[in-house]
Design a protein around this motif. Structure first.
Motif, PDB file in Angstrom:
ATOM      1  N   HIS A   1       0.528  -1.564   0.567  1.00  0.00           N
ATOM      2  CA  HIS A   1      -0.330  -0.047   0.204  1.00  0.00           C
ATOM      3  C   HIS A   1       0.564   1.137   0.060  1.00  0.00           C
ATOM      4  CE1 HIS A   1      -3.428  -2.667   0.611  1.00  0.00           C
ATOM      5  NE2 HIS A   1      -2.916  -3.498   1.544  1.00  0.00           N
ATOM      6  N   SER A   2       2.167   0.906  -0.675  1.00  0.00           N
ATOM      7  CA  SER A   2       2.672   2.230  -0.892  1.00  0.00           C
ATOM      8  C   SER A   2       2.189   3.292  -1.314  1.00  0.00           C
ATOM      9  CB  SER A   2       4.338   1.474  -1.411  1.00  0.00           C
ATOM     10  OG  SER A   2       5.155   3.273  -1.384  1.00  0.00           O
ATOM     11  N   ILE A   3       2.155   4.937  -1.483  1.00  0.00           N
ATOM     12  CA  ILE A   3       2.339   5.753  -1.852  1.00  0.00           C
ATOM     13  C   ILE A   3       2.934   5.921  -3.332  1.00  0.00           C
ATOM     14  CG2 ILE A   3       2.401   8.136  -1.773  1.00  0.00           C
ATOM     15  CD1 ILE A   3       1.878   7.869   0.992  1.00  0.00           C
TER      16      ILE A   3
ATOM     17  N   ASP B   1       7.991  13.256 -12.303  1.00  0.00           N
ATOM     18  CA  ASP B   1       9.557  12.520 -11.323  1.00  0.00           C
ATOM     19  C   ASP B   1       9.095  13.844 -10.584  1.00  0.00           C
ATOM     20  OD1 ASP B   1       9.970  10.319 -12.452  1.00  0.00           O
ATOM     21  OD2 ASP B   1      10.910  11.136 -13.998  1.00  0.00           O
ATOM     22  N   ALA B   2       9.398  13.557  -9.107  1.00  0.00           N
ATOM     23  CA  ALA B   2       9.478  14.827  -8.111  1.00  0.00           C
ATOM     24  C   ALA B   2      10.950  14.612  -7.282  1.00  0.00           C
ATOM     25  CB  ALA B   2       8.294  14.712  -7.586  1.00  0.00           C
ATOM     26  N   PRO B   3      11.988  15.769  -7.202  1.00  0.00           N
ATOM     27  CA  PRO B   3      12.699  15.232  -6.736  1.00  0.00           C
ATOM     28  C   PRO B   3      12.834  15.190  -5.288  1.00  0.00           C
ATOM     29  CG  PRO B   3      13.204  17.266  -7.873  1.00  0.00           C
ATOM     30  CD  PRO B   3      11.112  16.549  -8.243  1.00  0.00           C
ATOM     31  N   THR B   4      13.227  14.827  -4.339  1.00  0.00           N
ATOM     32  CA  THR B   4      13.294  14.091  -3.408  1.00  0.00           C
ATOM     33  C   THR B   4      14.245  14.643  -2.438  1.00  0.00           C
ATOM     34  OG1 THR B   4      11.239  13.046  -3.836  1.00  0.00           O
ATOM     35  CG2 THR B   4      12.141  12.987  -1.556  1.00  0.00           C
ATOM     36  N   SER B   5      15.012  15.305  -1.355  1.00  0.00           N
ATOM     37  CA  SER B   5      16.090  15.144  -1.111  1.00  0.00           C
ATOM     38  C   SER B   5      15.154  15.494   1.088  1.00  0.00           C
ATOM     39  CB  SER B   5      16.805  16.007  -1.461  1.00  0.00           C
ATOM     40  OG  SER B   5      17.922  16.155  -0.374  1.00  0.00           O
ATOM     41  N   MET B   6      16.285  14.172   1.665  1.00  0.00           N
ATOM     42  CA  MET B   6      16.001  14.122   2.885  1.00  0.00           C
ATOM     43  C   MET B   6      16.955  13.563   3.845  1.00  0.00           C
ATOM     44  SD  MET B   6      13.596  10.604   2.816  1.00  0.00           S
ATOM     45  CE  MET B   6      13.203  11.189   0.944  1.00  0.00           C
ATOM     46  N   LYS B   7      16.827  14.230   5.380  1.00  0.00           N
ATOM     47  CA  LYS B   7      17.771  13.978   5.994  1.00  0.00           C
ATOM     48  C   LYS B   7      17.587  13.332   7.124  1.00  0.00           C
ATOM     49  CE  LYS B   7      21.539  16.510   3.885  1.00  0.00           C
ATOM     50  NZ  LYS B   7      22.890  16.531   3.686  1.00  0.00           N
ATOM     51  N   GLU B   8      17.775  12.391   8.206  1.00  0.00           N
ATOM     52  CA  GLU B   8      16.867  11.882   9.131  1.00  0.00           C
ATOM     53  C   GLU B   8      18.005  11.399   9.839  1.00  0.00           C
ATOM     54  OE1 GLU B   8      13.906  12.060  10.173  1.00  0.00           O
ATOM     55  OE2 GLU B   8      12.956  12.894   8.659  1.00  0.00           O
TER      56      GLU B   8
ATOM     57  N   TYR C   1      11.466   3.289   3.953  1.00  0.00           N
ATOM     58  CA  TYR C   1      10.288   3.028   3.702  1.00  0.00           C
ATOM     59  C   TYR C   1       9.498   4.321   4.537  1.00  0.00           C
ATOM     60  CZ  TYR C   1       5.342   2.096   2.546  1.00  0.00           C
ATOM     61  OH  TYR C   1       3.600   2.250   2.738  1.00  0.00           O
ATOM     62  N   GLU C   2       9.260   4.319   5.817  1.00  0.00           N
ATOM     63  CA  GLU C   2       8.871   5.697   5.844  1.00  0.00           C
ATOM     64  C   GLU C   2       9.632   6.875   5.857  1.00  0.00           C
ATOM     65  OE1 GLU C   2       8.707   5.193  10.326  1.00  0.00           O
ATOM     66  OE2 GLU C   2       7.552   2.944  10.121  1.00  0.00           O
ATOM     67  N   TYR C   3      10.603   6.914   5.813  1.00  0.00           N
ATOM     68  CA  TYR C   3      10.986   8.228   5.200  1.00  0.00           C
ATOM     69  C   TYR C   3      10.954   8.805   3.943  1.00  0.00           C
ATOM     70  CZ  TYR C   3      14.386   7.795   9.531  1.00  0.00           C
ATOM     71  OH  TYR C   3      14.403   7.164  10.472  1.00  0.00           O
ATOM     72  N   ILE C   4      10.703   8.064   2.953  1.00  0.00           N
ATOM     73  CA  ILE C   4      10.855   8.021   1.389  1.00  0.00           C
ATOM     74  C   ILE C   4       8.397   8.720   1.118  1.00  0.00           C
ATOM     75  CG2 ILE C   4      10.645   7.361  -0.910  1.00  0.00           C
ATOM     76  CD1 ILE C   4      12.988   6.039  -0.054  1.00  0.00           C
ATOM     77  N   ASN C   5       8.004   8.095   1.998  1.00  0.00           N
ATOM     78  CA  ASN C   5       6.976   8.359   1.809  1.00  0.00           C
ATOM     79  C   ASN C   5       6.318   9.724   2.516  1.00  0.00           C
ATOM     80  OD1 ASN C   5       5.330   5.875   0.476  1.00  0.00           O
ATOM     81  ND2 ASN C   5       6.664   5.123   1.614  1.00  0.00           N
ATOM     82  N   LEU C   6       7.112  10.463   3.894  1.00  0.00           N
ATOM     83  CA  LEU C   6       6.656  11.050   4.568  1.00  0.00           C
ATOM     84  C   LEU C   6       7.625  12.415   4.338  1.00  0.00           C
ATOM     85  CD1 LEU C   6       7.651   9.604   8.377  1.00  0.00           C
ATOM     86  CD2 LEU C   6       5.241  10.596   7.029  1.00  0.00           C
ATOM     87  N   ALA C   7       8.346  12.042   2.770  1.00  0.00           N
ATOM     88  CA  ALA C   7       8.858  13.435   1.766  1.00  0.00           C
ATOM     89  C   ALA C   7       7.854  13.399   1.274  1.00  0.00           C
ATOM     90  CB  ALA C   7       9.659  12.843   1.508  1.00  0.00           C
ATOM     91  N   VAL C   8       6.763  12.827   0.366  1.00  0.00           N
ATOM     92  CA  VAL C   8       5.596  12.745  -0.537  1.00  0.00           C
ATOM     93  C   VAL C   8       4.725  14.113   0.622  1.00  0.00           C
ATOM     94  CG1 VAL C   8       3.674  12.385  -1.801  1.00  0.00           C
ATOM     95  CG2 VAL C   8       5.972  10.300  -0.982  1.00  0.00           C
ATOM     96  N   PRO C   9       4.318  15.273  -0.766  1.00  0.00           N
ATOM     97  CA  PRO C   9       3.660  16.780  -0.559  1.00  0.00           C
ATOM     98  C   PRO C   9       2.279  15.844  -0.479  1.00  0.00           C
ATOM     99  CG  PRO C   9       4.906  15.791  -2.883  1.00  0.00           C
ATOM    100  CD  PRO C   9       5.395  15.053  -2.193  1.00  0.00           C
ATOM    101  N   PHE C  10       1.776  16.642   0.694  1.00  0.00           N
ATOM    102  CA  PHE C  10       0.375  16.527   0.860  1.00  0.00           C
ATOM    103  C   PHE C  10      -0.577  16.814  -0.722  1.00  0.00           C
ATOM    104  CE2 PHE C  10      -3.889  17.390   2.702  1.00  0.00           C
ATOM    105  CZ  PHE C  10      -4.330  16.624   2.792  1.00  0.00           C
ATOM    106  N   PHE C  11      -0.101  17.834  -1.471  1.00  0.00           N
ATOM    107  CA  PHE C  11      -0.260  17.832  -2.895  1.00  0.00           C
ATOM    108  C   PHE C  11       0.278  17.952  -4.076  1.00  0.00           C
ATOM    109  CE2 PHE C  11      -4.109  20.646  -0.285  1.00  0.00           C
ATOM    110  CZ  PHE C  11      -5.482  18.891  -1.007  1.00  0.00           C
TER     111      PHE C  11
END
Length: 177
Positions: free
Chosen positions: A35-37, A78-85, A120-130
């Protein structure tokens, strides 16, 4: 779930100090989560692990592109994504169940850290709401054909004259009193 075995870090044989790991994340990774976004993407996760006597400090640097569906024109982009946790892993001999979002507890007998769920959590949390290809995409514009279809209003139908039963008309008059 064989695909997710590559996202385990065997820390038991590592010396104290800093260690770096690199993981590639693609469609096969997201297919393991039903059920991945996010259904597809091409990301690289650089994981820096600092091993100490009773804990691990794990820093994640995830960068790349994820495929999203535009909420306006329904086209994929394709949406560029960058996160640090950062996460801390504690070792304990007791059966301690008080984990938090920032602290994971492992027993002293554990010898590897599975980071697939964390990634998986970090990537799905980086998805914008809209998700909008105009804002999150790489210099993209919404599909003009789809926008044209959405902007046209359906032709207004002329209301048909209906004959109302006189009994119902009498009831309407009661309501208005």
């Amino acid at each position: 779930m064989k695909q997710l075995k590559q996202y385990r870090i065997p820390f038991s044989g590592l010396n104290a100090g800093k260690h770096k790991f690199e993981f590639d994340i693609d469609k096969k990774f997201f297919d393991c989560f039903e059920h991945s976004i996010v259904k597809d993407g091409k990301l690289k996760a650089n994981v820096a692990l600092q091993k100490q006597e009773n804990l691990l400090i794990v820093n994640f640097d995830i960068q790349g592109d994820i495929k999203l569906t535009c909420d306006v024109c329904l086209s994929e982009f394709d949406a560029p994504t960058s996160m640090k946790e950062r996460i801390i892993v504690k070792f304990t001999a007791d059966d301690w169940q008080e984990e938090t979002d920032e602290v994971i507890v492992l027993t002293k007998s554990d010898h590897e850290l599975d980071i697939a769920d964390l990634l998986y959590e970090y990537i799905n949390l980086a998805v914008p709401f809209f998700a909008k290809c105009k804002k999150q995409g790489n210099k993209l514009q919404c599909d003009p054909e789809m926008l044209a279809r959405l902007s046209t209003e359906p032709e207004a139908e002329e209301p048909e004259e209906t004959t109302i039963d006189p009994r119902w008309e009498a009831l309407r008059n009661i309501k208005n009193n």
